[in-house]
Design an enzyme around this catalytic site. Structure first.
Site, short mmCIF file in Angstrom:
data_model
loop_
_atom_site.label_atom_id
_atom_site.label_comp_id
_atom_site.label_asym_id
_atom_site.label_seq_id
_atom_site.Cartn_x
_atom_site.Cartn_y
_atom_site.Cartn_z
N GLU A 43 53.40 -24.48 -4.66
CA GLU A 43 52.79 -25.76 -5.05
C GLU A 43 51.69 -25.50 -6.07
O GLU A 43 50.68 -24.86 -5.75
CB GLU A 43 52.23 -26.46 -3.82
CG GLU A 43 51.48 -27.75 -4.10
CD GLU A 43 50.79 -28.32 -2.88
OE1 GLU A 43 49.72 -28.96 -3.05
OE2 GLU A 43 51.30 -28.11 -1.76
N THR A 79 48.25 -32.08 -5.40
CA THR A 79 47.10 -32.91 -5.81
C THR A 79 47.55 -33.99 -6.79
O THR A 79 46.90 -34.26 -7.80
CB THR A 79 45.97 -32.05 -6.41
OG1 THR A 79 45.84 -30.83 -5.68
CG2 THR A 79 44.64 -32.79 -6.33
N LYS A 139 51.66 -34.50 5.00
CA LYS A 139 50.73 -33.37 4.99
C LYS A 139 49.49 -33.74 5.79
O LYS A 139 48.77 -34.68 5.43
CB LYS A 139 50.34 -33.02 3.55
CG LYS A 139 49.36 -31.85 3.46
CD LYS A 139 49.05 -31.47 2.03
CE LYS A 139 48.07 -32.41 1.37
NZ LYS A 139 47.53 -31.87 0.10
#
Length: 220
Positions: A43, A79, A139
């Site tokens: 990621e 993000t 998450k």
């Protein structure tokens, strides 16, 4: 089916390297070291300056469908705050999208293109809202605010929720998170901080191998 395959790969690999850095070149090096160490889910956070360059570079080398083990990895974006950023990441080669919070428009965008999206959540209410939007994995963030028992508590009323804790997961507690029912775990600064401090990125490969070994031991 591509979306479901990637979700299955994330679950089977179990460990997601969450990479932040000061440049795309730095996070590409981090990613290559993590992959060499055995972490295949990468990621790249959008807080990295010119993060899309890093995603493009990695996506040109690695693929979730590669038959060559040296070229196999799943590259995603983290993000991600809005649908515009999600689409840019997808066009740059991202195979999954992660956000720090639940943004319905981002989820809709990712669902439109059949890209796995994992929004950040903190409460049962947010998890229920995510499920209603069609999210497959949420998450739990920041994970260091909770103990692994949080997953068991959530799965009481919401057994269908797939939960990936991120933040606060380390080699000492990884097994506890997995045993509690974590779908996968996200590893950030614990994977990279020492390597950055010492400017020795080979340490990321070593730490990655330890995380992969710990994960496999936890499901054995």
């Amino acid at each position: 089916m591509n979306k479901l395959r990637i979700i299955r790969q994330i679950h089977e690999e179990g460990v997601v390297a969450v990479l932040r850095g000061d440049s795309p070149e730095e996070v590409v090096e981090m990613a290559e070291q993590a992959i060499a160490g055995g972490i295949k889910i990468i990621e790249i956070t959008m807080t990295v300056p010119f993060a899309l360059r890093a995603i493009e570079k990695l996506a040109s080398i690695y693929s979730s469908t590669a038959q060559d083990p040296q070229k196999y990895a799943v590259i995603g974006a983290g993000t991600v705050l809005d649908p515009e950023t999600a689409r840019a990441a997808i066009l740059s080669g991202s195979e999954f999208v992660v956000g720090p919070s639940l943004n319905p428009e981002t989820v809709k965008l990712c669902n439109r293109y059949r890209i796995p999206v994992m929004p950040g959540v903190m409460t049962a209410k947010e998890i229920q809202e995510a499920l209603e939007l069609g999210v497959d994995v949420v998450k739990l963030f920041p994970g260091n605010l909770y103990s692994p028992s949080m997953i068991r508590a959530i799965k009481g009323p919401l057994p269908q929720a797939n939960i990936m804790p991120t933040g606060g997961v380390n080699l000492d507690n990884l097994k506890d998170w997995v045993k509690a029912g974590a779908f996968a775990v996200g590893i950030g600064s614990d994977l990279t901080s020492e390597a950055v401090r010492l400017q020795d990125y080979g340490l990321i490969a070593q730490k990655s191998a330890q995380y992969v070994e710990a994960f496999r031991a936890s499901i054995g």
